[in-house]
Design a protein around this motif. Structure first.
Motif, short mmCIF file in Angstrom:
data_model
loop_
_atom_site.label_atom_id
_atom_site.label_comp_id
_atom_site.label_asym_id
_atom_site.label_seq_id
_atom_site.Cartn_x
_atom_site.Cartn_y
_atom_site.Cartn_z
N GLY A 135 10.93 -15.23 -4.91
CA GLY A 135 9.58 -15.31 -4.37
C GLY A 135 9.11 -14.07 -3.65
O GLY A 135 7.96 -14.02 -3.19
N SER A 136 9.95 -13.04 -3.57
CA SER A 136 9.54 -11.83 -2.85
C SER A 136 8.68 -10.94 -3.74
O SER A 136 8.66 -11.08 -4.97
N ARG A 137 7.96 -10.03 -3.09
CA ARG A 137 7.18 -9.02 -3.80
C ARG A 137 7.60 -7.65 -3.29
O ARG A 137 7.92 -7.49 -2.10
N HIS A 138 7.59 -6.67 -4.17
CA HIS A 138 7.85 -5.31 -3.72
C HIS A 138 6.55 -4.67 -3.28
O HIS A 138 5.52 -4.77 -3.95
N VAL A 139 6.59 -4.01 -2.13
CA VAL A 139 5.44 -3.26 -1.61
C VAL A 139 5.79 -1.78 -1.71
O VAL A 139 6.76 -1.32 -1.10
N ASP A 140 5.03 -1.06 -2.50
CA ASP A 140 5.26 0.38 -2.67
C ASP A 140 4.58 1.11 -1.52
O ASP A 140 3.36 1.29 -1.51
N LEU A 141 5.36 1.54 -0.55
CA LEU A 141 4.81 2.18 0.64
C LEU A 141 4.23 3.56 0.35
O LEU A 141 3.56 4.13 1.22
N LEU A 142 4.45 4.08 -0.83
CA LEU A 142 3.79 5.33 -1.20
C LEU A 142 2.30 5.12 -1.40
O LEU A 142 1.51 6.07 -1.30
N THR A 143 1.91 3.87 -1.69
CA THR A 143 0.50 3.60 -1.99
C THR A 143 -0.09 2.47 -1.15
O THR A 143 -1.32 2.33 -1.10
N THR A 144 0.75 1.68 -0.51
CA THR A 144 0.29 0.47 0.19
C THR A 144 0.83 0.45 1.60
O THR A 144 1.97 0.87 1.85
N LEU A 145 0.03 -0.03 2.55
CA LEU A 145 0.39 -0.07 3.97
C LEU A 145 0.67 1.33 4.52
O LEU A 145 1.38 1.49 5.50
N SER A 146 0.13 2.35 3.85
CA SER A 146 0.22 3.74 4.29
C SER A 146 -1.12 4.41 4.03
O SER A 146 -1.88 3.99 3.16
N ASP A 147 -1.37 5.48 4.77
CA ASP A 147 -2.61 6.23 4.60
C ASP A 147 -2.42 7.26 3.49
O ASP A 147 -1.87 8.34 3.72
N THR A 148 -2.88 6.93 2.31
CA THR A 148 -2.66 7.82 1.16
C THR A 148 -3.53 9.07 1.23
O THR A 148 -3.29 10.03 0.49
N ALA A 149 -4.53 9.10 2.09
CA ALA A 149 -5.38 10.27 2.24
C ALA A 149 -4.81 11.28 3.23
O ALA A 149 -5.29 12.41 3.33
N SER A 150 -3.78 10.90 3.95
CA SER A 150 -3.21 11.78 4.97
C SER A 150 -2.34 12.85 4.34
O SER A 150 -1.72 12.65 3.29
N ALA A 151 -2.30 14.01 4.99
CA ALA A 151 -1.40 15.07 4.54
C ALA A 151 0.05 14.75 4.88
O ALA A 151 0.97 15.38 4.35
N LEU A 152 0.27 13.77 5.74
CA LEU A 152 1.61 13.35 6.13
C LEU A 152 2.03 12.15 5.30
O LEU A 152 1.20 11.41 4.77
N HIS A 153 3.34 11.93 5.20
CA HIS A 153 3.86 10.82 4.41
C HIS A 153 3.95 9.54 5.24
O HIS A 153 4.39 9.57 6.39
N PHE A 154 3.53 8.43 4.65
CA PHE A 154 3.77 7.09 5.19
C PHE A 154 3.11 6.81 6.55
O PHE A 154 3.52 5.90 7.25
N THR A 155 2.11 7.60 6.94
CA THR A 155 1.44 7.30 8.20
C THR A 155 0.67 5.99 8.07
O THR A 155 0.26 5.59 6.98
N ARG A 156 0.48 5.33 9.19
CA ARG A 156 -0.18 4.02 9.15
C ARG A 156 -1.64 4.17 8.71
O ARG A 156 -2.30 5.15 9.05
#
Length: 293
Positions: free
Chosen positions: A54-75
């Motif tokens: 029943g679990s789902r994978h969340v790709d933190l490269l694209t989800t629950l992260s600021d993809t517009a930021s120059a930094l990685h994985f920022t909120r």
């Protein structure tokens, strides 16, 4: 609510009306081979190979992260976070359990993110490795569909668990109270090992409590007594709030978890961490020799 849940306790909830939303948040991040070597990869293929039912994978490269930021994985900004949570079927009243392959750093990151906006979340102690070692069931293949929910931004309450570079600079300069704690391994803290970021070392005045020491060799969170002792050894008579950072704001959340379980209430995470700090040549960093870097 306790920030971690044990595998057998979670197994007893699956399939029932109290079953939580299960998120696998694994990211694969290889050790740096040389300074600046940063190679994150999605953990989706690992999830497809084996995951909690029943679990789902969340790709933190694209989800629950600021993809517009120059930094990685920022909120992400509140509106983006609300949209991401809604797409995962998570609202303010949801119960969530997050896990990773077993190291707990990525799970701790998402736990801290959710905790920071008032969502009830727990970490599966020991992650998938512990779950499988107990012979508990796993699934393979693609995710099932999940009904999205509407999450108003106003429903996400900012609990003040994050700080930015300005606040860290004020602590370094003595203009604000607080103690900086670096969650990197000791050899990274001193600058002896290669870094994924611009410069080696740590922010001046920092203490060191490696995230790797918060869990044991099985990937299980240490007991409260052990964490109290670790915190006392690292902090001494340090002032609160405790501001934890690492390379990119991930491992810092695991050390922050250790502090919370040890009974520290005033704990915050510097999201930009060394990735942001080291990129500005005007900001000092300290290496093993004690000089500026």
């Amino acid at each position: 609510m306790q920030p971690v849940i044990q595998a057998r306790e979670l197994a007893a909830l699956l399939g029932g009306h109290d079953a939580p939303v299960l998120l696998d948040v694994t990211v694969v991040l290889a050790p740096a081979r040389f300074d600046g070597d940063y190679r994150p990869e999605s953990g989706a293929s690992l999830w497809r190979d084996a995951h909690l039912p029943g679990s789902r994978h969340v790709d933190l490269l694209t989800t629950l992260s600021d993809t517009a930021s120059a930094l990685h994985f920022t909120r992400p900004a509140p509106d983006r976070l609300a949209a991401d949570l809604g797409a995962l079927g998570i609202g303010p009243g949801s119960s969530v359990v997050v896990y990773d392959q077993g190291g707990a750093t990525w799970a701790a990151r998402v736990w801290w993110l959710l905790r920071g906006v008032g969502i009830d979340a727990r970490i599966l102690d020991g992650g998938l490795v512990r779950w499988m070692s107990l012979g508990l069931p796993v699934e393979t293949g693609e995710p099932s569909s999940r009904v999205p929910v509407d999450v108003p931004v106003s429903a996400l309450t900012d609990r003040g668990l994050w700080v930015d570079r300005v606040e860290v600079t004020d602590i370094v300069a003595g203009r604000a109270p607080g103690t900086l704690v670096c969650a990197l391994a000791p050899t990274q803290f001193t600058g002896a090992d290669a870094t994924r970021y611009s410069r080696r070392g740590h922010i001046p005045g920092s203490r060191n409590l490696s995230a790797k020491t918060v869990v044991d060799d099985r990937g299980l969170l240490r007991s409260r007594d052990e964490l109290v002792a670790l915190a006392a050894s690292a902090l001494g008579d340090a002032d609160e709030p405790l501001v934890v950072y690492c390379g990119g704001g991930i491992s810092a959340c695991l050390t922050a978890l250790g502090f919370v379980v040890a009974g520290h209430d005033a704990v915050q995470v510097y999201d930009g961490s060394i990735e942001e700090w080291s990129a500005d040549p005007s900001l000092p960093m300290v290496t093993t020799a004690g000089g500026d870097a």
